[in-house]
Scaffold this motif. Structure first.
Motif, PDB file in Angstrom:
ATOM      1  N   PHE A 157       0.821  -1.206   0.000  1.00 32.36           N
ATOM      2  CA  PHE A 157       0.000   0.000   0.000  1.00 32.36           C
ATOM      3  C   PHE A 157       0.859   1.261   0.000  1.00 32.36           C
ATOM      4  CE2 PHE A 157      -3.538  -2.699   1.904  1.00 32.36           C
ATOM      5  CZ  PHE A 157      -4.341  -2.632   0.773  1.00 32.36           C
ATOM      6  N   ARG A 158       1.958   1.257   0.757  1.00 27.07           N
ATOM      7  CA  ARG A 158       2.794   2.467   0.860  1.00 27.07           C
ATOM      8  C   ARG A 158       3.716   2.650  -0.348  1.00 27.07           C
ATOM      9  NH1 ARG A 158       2.782   4.497   6.239  1.00 27.07           N
ATOM     10  NH2 ARG A 158       1.917   2.994   7.710  1.00 27.07           N
ATOM     11  N   LEU A 172       3.827   0.712  -3.430  1.00 25.59           N
ATOM     12  CA  LEU A 172       3.236   0.536  -4.756  1.00 25.59           C
ATOM     13  C   LEU A 172       1.958   1.335  -4.930  1.00 25.59           C
ATOM     14  CD1 LEU A 172       3.704  -3.322  -5.271  1.00 25.59           C
ATOM     15  CD2 LEU A 172       5.211  -1.450  -6.015  1.00 25.59           C
ATOM     16  N   HIS A 173       1.462   1.893  -3.842  1.00 31.04           N
ATOM     17  CA  HIS A 173       0.237   2.700  -3.851  1.00 31.04           C
ATOM     18  C   HIS A 173      -0.942   1.931  -4.456  1.00 31.04           C
ATOM     19  CE1 HIS A 173       2.661   6.062  -2.541  1.00 31.04           C
ATOM     20  NE2 HIS A 173       3.505   5.761  -3.513  1.00 31.04           N
ATOM     21  N   LEU A 174      -1.024   0.647  -4.084  1.00 31.32           N
ATOM     22  CA  LEU A 174      -2.160  -0.147  -4.522  1.00 31.32           C
ATOM     23  C   LEU A 174      -3.438   0.384  -3.878  1.00 31.32           C
ATOM     24  CD1 LEU A 174      -0.685  -3.762  -4.370  1.00 31.32           C
ATOM     25  CD2 LEU A 174      -1.138  -2.383  -6.408  1.00 31.32           C
ATOM     26  N   HIS A 175      -4.531   0.213  -4.578  1.00 32.70           N
ATOM     27  CA  HIS A 175      -5.838   0.624  -4.058  1.00 32.70           C
ATOM     28  C   HIS A 175      -6.543  -0.532  -3.346  1.00 32.70           C
ATOM     29  CE1 HIS A 175      -9.704   2.603  -3.775  1.00 32.70           C
ATOM     30  NE2 HIS A 175     -10.261   1.557  -4.357  1.00 32.70           N
ATOM     31  N   ARG A 176      -6.263  -1.760  -3.804  1.00 32.11           N
ATOM     32  CA  ARG A 176      -6.988  -2.922  -3.304  1.00 32.11           C
ATOM     33  C   ARG A 176      -6.077  -4.144  -3.361  1.00 32.11           C
ATOM     34  NH1 ARG A 176     -12.225  -5.332  -3.115  1.00 32.11           N
ATOM     35  NH2 ARG A 176     -12.223  -7.424  -4.001  1.00 32.11           N
ATOM     36  N   ILE A 177      -6.187  -4.999  -2.349  1.00 35.75           N
ATOM     37  CA  ILE A 177      -5.496  -6.284  -2.354  1.00 35.75           C
ATOM     38  C   ILE A 177      -6.522  -7.358  -2.042  1.00 35.75           C
ATOM     39  CG2 ILE A 177      -3.692  -7.699  -1.289  1.00 35.75           C
ATOM     40  CD1 ILE A 177      -2.095  -5.146  -0.827  1.00 35.75           C
ATOM     41  N   GLU A 178      -6.456  -8.437  -2.826  1.00 37.34           N
ATOM     42  CA  GLU A 178      -7.416  -9.530  -2.694  1.00 37.34           C
ATOM     43  C   GLU A 178      -6.710 -10.795  -2.223  1.00 37.34           C
ATOM     44  OE1 GLU A 178      -8.837  -9.716  -6.701  1.00 37.34           O
ATOM     45  OE2 GLU A 178     -10.045  -7.896  -6.484  1.00 37.34           O
TER      46      GLU A 178
END
Length: 195
Positions: free
Chosen positions: A132-133, A135-141
């Motif tokens: 999240f920090r 790669l600045h992903l919005h969502r992880i499944e």
């Protein structure tokens, strides 16, 4: 703050080294083969996986090569989880990166003799925080076998929400197995970290 996920992955100079209080995530090494084989040949560890347990050490060597190649292509970041003595006790993987929609999937494993100590949650938490920090992903499944109560507890403690069951999604041998899908949003993670 959208960023170019593909560029962020390409810019990684090597496997990110992540540290928790008791667990460290690092890239795999050829000398990890015995420990990787011990992990993935354990029927308890593999009970809810979509593949059968390993039966030959060569499978572990091949998996390590696949892990290194996938990272070189930036298709997956497949860490090994190690204890304070640098012994492999599990794995943690970010994969199925979707640059346009800024999401990925996560998977993990842990040696059965290490269950119940919070080590998988610590390793997965470190990977989530980094994803999240950095790669600045919005969502992880994540998806699990619906019968895997231990994995469900890990995901729920990390803030994942169950989003439904996909019927007979995987075959393990000749048996069709369901898959329960979980999702975690960056906002959920940030709120959890602040509280």
């Amino acid at each position: 703050m959208p960023t170019d996920l593909s560029a962020s992955l390409a810019a990684l100079p090597g496997f990110p080294q992540l540290h928790g209080p008791r667990v460290r995530l690092r890239g795999p090494r050829p000398q990890d083969a015995d420990a990787v084989f011990a992990l993935f040949s354990d029927p308890e560890v593999m009970r809810y996986w979509s593949r059968a347990p390993m039966t030959q050490r060569d499978e572990a060597c091949a998996l390590i090569s696949e892990m290194e190649e996938a990272f070189a292509q930036r298709d997956k970041i497949n860490w090994v989880s190690v204890d304070r003595r640098d012994m492999v006790i599990g794995t943690c993987t970010l994969f199925r990166f979707d640059a346009r929609h800024r999401h990925a999937e996560i998977g993990y494993s842990l040696r059965s003799d290490q269950w119940g100590k919070g080590l998988a949650r610590e390793a997965v938490g470190a990977a989530l925080d980094w994803a999240f920090r950095s790669l600045h992903l919005h969502r992880i499944e994540a998806d699990i076998d619906p019968l895997n109560d231990n994995s469900r507890r890990i995901l729920q403690r990390l803030g994942f929400v169950s989003e439904g069951v996909l019927r007979e999604r995987f075959f393990v041998g000749d048996e069709a197995k369901d898959s329960e899908m979980f999702g975690l949003l960056a906002d959920d993670w940030q709120r959890r970290e602040r509280s």
